[in-house]
Enzyme design. Sequence first.
Site, PDB file in Angstrom:
ATOM      1  N   ASP A 368       0.872  -1.252   0.013  1.00 35.67           N
ATOM      2  CA  ASP A 368       0.135   0.082  -0.018  1.00 35.67           C
ATOM      3  C   ASP A 368       0.763   1.203   0.140  1.00 35.67           C
ATOM      4  OD1 ASP A 368      -3.030  -0.964   0.966  1.00 35.67           O
ATOM      5  OD2 ASP A 368      -1.302  -2.281   1.501  1.00 35.67           O
ATOM      6  N   GLU A 393      -5.563   6.759  -0.380  1.00 39.56           N
ATOM      7  CA  GLU A 393      -6.169   6.297   0.956  1.00 39.56           C
ATOM      8  C   GLU A 393      -4.985   6.220   2.065  1.00 39.56           C
ATOM      9  OE1 GLU A 393      -7.437   2.155   0.451  1.00 39.56           O
ATOM     10  OE2 GLU A 393      -7.863   2.254   2.501  1.00 39.56           O
ATOM     11  N   ASP A 460      -6.283   4.541  -4.892  1.00 38.30           N
ATOM     12  CA  ASP A 460      -6.381   3.689  -4.214  1.00 38.30           C
ATOM     13  C   ASP A 460      -5.148   2.700  -4.361  1.00 38.30           C
ATOM     14  OD1 ASP A 460      -6.875   1.744  -2.313  1.00 38.30           O
ATOM     15  OD2 ASP A 460      -8.952   1.315  -2.446  1.00 38.30           O
ATOM     16  N   VAL A 462      -3.786   0.126  -2.820  1.00 46.70           N
ATOM     17  CA  VAL A 462      -4.197  -1.419  -3.218  1.00 46.70           C
ATOM     18  C   VAL A 462      -5.639  -1.546  -2.554  1.00 46.70           C
ATOM     19  CG1 VAL A 462      -3.675  -3.703  -2.043  1.00 46.70           C
ATOM     20  CG2 VAL A 462      -1.779  -2.048  -2.531  1.00 46.70           C
ATOM     21  N   ASP A 463      -6.303  -1.532  -3.663  1.00 47.23           N
ATOM     22  CA  ASP A 463      -7.754  -1.491  -2.933  1.00 47.23           C
ATOM     23  C   ASP A 463      -8.138  -3.051  -2.782  1.00 47.23           C
ATOM     24  OD1 ASP A 463     -10.524  -0.824  -2.463  1.00 47.23           O
ATOM     25  OD2 ASP A 463     -11.006  -1.969  -4.626  1.00 47.23           O
ATOM     26  N   THR A 465      -7.483  -4.615   0.195  1.00 44.04           N
ATOM     27  CA  THR A 465      -5.992  -5.062   0.893  1.00 44.04           C
ATOM     28  C   THR A 465      -6.291  -6.322   1.541  1.00 44.04           C
ATOM     29  OG1 THR A 465      -5.624  -2.909   1.356  1.00 44.04           O
ATOM     30  CG2 THR A 465      -4.171  -4.573   2.509  1.00 44.04           C
ATOM     31  N   SER A 605     -12.463  -6.412  -3.891  1.00 44.29           N
ATOM     32  CA  SER A 605     -11.869  -5.179  -4.512  1.00 44.29           C
ATOM     33  C   SER A 605     -12.504  -4.685  -5.914  1.00 44.29           C
ATOM     34  CB  SER A 605     -10.331  -5.304  -4.986  1.00 44.29           C
ATOM     35  OG  SER A 605     -10.289  -5.872  -6.328  1.00 44.29           O
ATOM     36  N   LYS A 608     -14.320  -6.216  -9.238  1.00 48.02           N
ATOM     37  CA  LYS A 608     -15.710  -6.221  -9.542  1.00 48.02           C
ATOM     38  C   LYS A 608     -16.323  -5.294 -10.567  1.00 48.02           C
ATOM     39  CE  LYS A 608     -16.748  -5.948  -5.015  1.00 48.02           C
ATOM     40  NZ  LYS A 608     -15.475  -6.316  -4.276  1.00 48.02           N
ATOM     41  N   LYS A 622     -23.357  -3.122  -3.862  1.00 46.32           N
ATOM     42  CA  LYS A 622     -22.850  -3.105  -2.382  1.00 46.32           C
ATOM     43  C   LYS A 622     -23.689  -2.184  -1.787  1.00 46.32           C
ATOM     44  CE  LYS A 622     -18.633  -1.497   0.119  1.00 46.32           C
ATOM     45  NZ  LYS A 622     -17.379  -0.762  -0.138  1.00 46.32           N
ATOM     46  N   ASP A 634     -12.427   4.453  -3.964  1.00 50.10           N
ATOM     47  CA  ASP A 634     -12.891   2.762  -4.099  1.00 50.10           C
ATOM     48  C   ASP A 634     -13.876   2.561  -5.176  1.00 50.10           C
ATOM     49  OD1 ASP A 634     -11.820   1.532  -2.005  1.00 50.10           O
ATOM     50  OD2 ASP A 634     -13.207   2.306  -0.520  1.00 50.10           O
TER      51      ASP A 634
HETATM   52  N1  A3P Z   1     -17.538  -1.647   6.928  1.00 47.51           N
HETATM   53  C1  A3P Z   1     -17.063  -1.493   5.521  1.00 47.51           C
HETATM   54  N2  A3P Z   1     -18.256  -1.330   4.575  1.00 47.51           N
HETATM   55  C2  A3P Z   1     -18.110  -1.041   3.265  1.00 47.51           C
HETATM   56  N3  A3P Z   1     -16.962  -0.814   2.743  1.00 47.51           N
HETATM   57  C3  A3P Z   1     -15.867  -1.011   3.831  1.00 47.51           C
HETATM   58  C4  A3P Z   1     -15.969  -1.174   4.935  1.00 47.51           C
HETATM   59  N4  A3P Z   1     -14.640  -1.196   5.381  1.00 47.51           N
HETATM   60  C5  A3P Z   1     -13.903  -0.843   4.478  1.00 47.51           C
HETATM   61  N5  A3P Z   1     -14.471  -1.011   3.324  1.00 47.51           N
HETATM   62  C6  A3P Z   1     -13.974  -0.559   2.059  1.00 47.51           C
HETATM   63  O1  A3P Z   1     -14.238  -1.585   1.082  1.00 47.51           O
HETATM   64  C7  A3P Z   1     -13.002  -1.889   0.358  1.00 47.51           C
HETATM   65  C8  A3P Z   1     -12.891  -3.164   0.004  1.00 47.51           C
HETATM   66  O2  A3P Z   1     -14.036  -3.485  -0.788  1.00 47.51           O
HETATM   67  P1  A3P Z   1     -14.368  -5.259  -1.101  1.00 47.51           P
HETATM   68  O3  A3P Z   1     -14.998  -5.313   0.169  1.00 47.51           O
HETATM   69  O4  A3P Z   1     -15.465  -4.780  -2.290  1.00 47.51           O
HETATM   70  O5  A3P Z   1     -13.442  -5.933  -1.454  1.00 47.51           O
HETATM   71  C9  A3P Z   1     -11.980  -1.272   1.293  1.00 47.51           C
HETATM   72  O6  A3P Z   1     -10.880  -1.082   0.509  1.00 47.51           O
HETATM   73  P2  A3P Z   1      -9.402  -1.150   0.924  1.00 47.51           P
HETATM   74  O7  A3P Z   1      -9.029  -2.624   1.163  1.00 47.51           O
HETATM   75  O8  A3P Z   1      -8.422  -0.438  -0.053  1.00 47.51           O
HETATM   76  O9  A3P Z   1      -9.375  -0.433   2.155  1.00 47.51           O
HETATM   77  C10 A3P Z   1     -12.771  -0.442   1.945  1.00 47.51           C
HETATM   78  O10 A3P Z   1     -12.402   0.954   1.308  1.00 47.51           O
HETATM   79 MG    MG Z   2     -10.231   0.501  -1.272  1.00 46.34          MG
END
Ligand code: A3P
Ligand code: MG
Length: 697
Positions: A368, A393, A460, A462-463, A465, A605, A608, A622, A634
């Site tokens: 990241d 981020e 972002d 690393v989206d 993570t 991430s 999708k 989502k 995101d």
């Molecule tokens: N409680 C929550 N509800 C919804 N999204 C969240 C969350 N906590 C983190 N995220 C976001 O969801 C992203 C991951 O998406 P997904 O669930 O679709 O894989 C995370 O990105 P990061 O991993 O860059 O922090 C973060 O930004």
């Molecule tokens: Mg993200």
Amino acid sequence: MSENAARKEEIKKLTTELDGLRSDNVVTNEKIEEMQREHDMISEMSAAEDARADATELRKVLGEKESRRDSLEKELETLKKLANIIWGEADESDDHIVPYPEIKTDIHQGTLGSSSKFDTIEGQSASESGTNSWPDLSLSSAAKIDQDFLGSFDDLDRIFSNDDPIFGYVSFENSDALWSSKDTSNSSVPLHLETPNQANALRNRSEPLGIEVEYNATGTTFNLGYSIDRITPAEKEQQDFGQNNQLKAQKKSHDKIDGKALQEFYGSWSPSSITSGQFQNQLETLLEFRFPFSPFNEVGTSESSDSHPKSVTFLAMEEDKYAKELEVAVRVVHVACALCGRVQERLLETSNDHVVSKDDDSPVTVADFSVQATISWFLSEIFGVQNVSIVAEEDIQTISKDESAGLLEDVVNTVNESLAFASKYGLQSPETTLGSSEILEAIARCNSTGGPSGRYWVLDPVDGTLGFVRGDQYAVALALIEDGKVVLGVLGCPNYPVKTEWLNYHYQHHQTTPQSSLTTPDTGGKGCVLYAKRGSGEAWLQSLIDGEKMLEWPNRARLIRVSSIDDPALATLCEPVERANSNHSFTAGLAHSVGLKKQPLRVHSMVKYAAIARGDAEIFMKFAKCSYKEKIWDHAAGVVIVEEAGGVVTDAGGRPLDFSKGMYLEGLDRGIIACSGVTLHEKFIGAVYASWDSSNL
Ligand SMILES: Nc1ncnc2c1ncn2[C@@H]1O[C@H](COP(=O)(O)O)[C@@H](OP(=O)(O)O)[C@H]1O
Ligand SMILES: [Mg+2]
């Protein structure tokens, strides 16, 4: 004196002497005993002294052991916490804004009953369930929606009663020319999950979204070419790898909007009950509702057009605007993907070293920080530090802590290692390696907070993570926003090869697919980079660069389109893996009511969005908890790519996502719905409203 008397005298003397000696002996013995006692006491004291010394020593050792135990316990706690963050799943709590649980659909009886059945669906993973479909719910919510939701779009009513012109004036050639969703309805092609060759993959995905209206803004009428002509097999061939921007002209089709279908969709809304001005405004709003990617609000307003009719502005559309930005963005995202690939491999080979949890308990890794530093450094070098503004981020809070010294060192090494490969991607390495202060500065520079005006990058690094540390899907997402509109999007998906089924690793069993096995001659590499420019009507895909090859620009990209499937029964829904991030029960309810049959594809991430843009899935939804605010990084890159590939992305109320309000998607209505086309999109938006209405009965 007689001899006897002398002897007696002597005996008496000796006796006296003996008595004296005896008495001396007693004294001596007493003295000896006393001395012995003293000696014993001294010995005891010295032993006690020794014992005391021993005890002190022992206490010291014990203290050391205790503190070691404490630190081990602390370490264990941290590891447990991290493991829980990485592999655990927070329970889906009640604060998601979703009404479905109150709908009380009994899947066995086909009558209203308990909603918990949906939870049993979500409890099953794709691999565990042994089926490939949603449960066969006998209550046809879909039918219910058809009857119910049209009359109860409160928000639409609100929109429709708004007199403010939003887009200027829309004129239709005739009353039939309103809507053409039907045009796409009989062209559904089964989704091919396994596509051995990219040309075939494309053939299955190129059915068009058709809409065109005439837009009369400044007295000059012109056509907005948002429909993509049906692409002939010959044209499709041109979309193969190695083909360049040859298909641009194809978006100039002239499909008409089918007013009948429009009225069917909004059946309960009576045009006769409103004024003609309102009618016009409603149509304009409707266009925004259905086509949030419309150039009306995205492109047409981004340029001043005082001296030109808008048509000229739009058609000329400055082919080259953002060309340099796009090229640089694609190149740096390639660098970032390679960086992430190396770090992920190391991470999986060794342990979760240098994965730390941030103050909000989300994990963050060396990747990241390294990606953010690398991209920030390149952008500043290329465009000039004073011209670059980045919303990203990560900040330097975590990495600047004393206990993060090892992490920072690793980041410095990783960034320099990546910069050394820059020429492979057509970029220039720094003359000397970067030090930790330069790297911290590059990370810290990404401190823009966005907003409605000006130009800024959104990153972002690393989206997903969690997906990254699990050896699963993740993305590097870079977008450019100008005056609140996303104008460029680049999405690096290092683990998303052409073979779609690899999207769905069995992460829940902690299995990872060996990276090497993902690269085969017919997959074209294990990962890809997708990109799109707003208003171009095109989205592109490049494979990641293997081995010694160099990144070619702009070649080696192929055009991608969304899926043409609009039959819900054939459609695939994508959603987050983490139940904490999106309400799986609610999306299951929506999917069921719309008539989806296939199991959802749960993917980490922004991959999708890539799946929708590539035509590997048709819907992404989502629904986060109401306490959670979606961040622009995101979504920005994914949204523009999906829209330019022909898809539709809105909030659950059908409105475009608003990137102009700072770091967050302010005003987001309930959740996000991205679809490959309008037909599915309107069904899902309808299902959301129906669900709300049912819950309020
Ligand atoms: N409680 C929550 N509800 C919804 N999204 C969240 C969350 N906590 C983190 N995220 C976001 O969801 C992203 C991951 O998406 P997904 O669930 O679709 O894989 C995370 O990105 P990061 O991993 O860059 O922090 C973060 O930004
Ligand atoms: Mg993200």
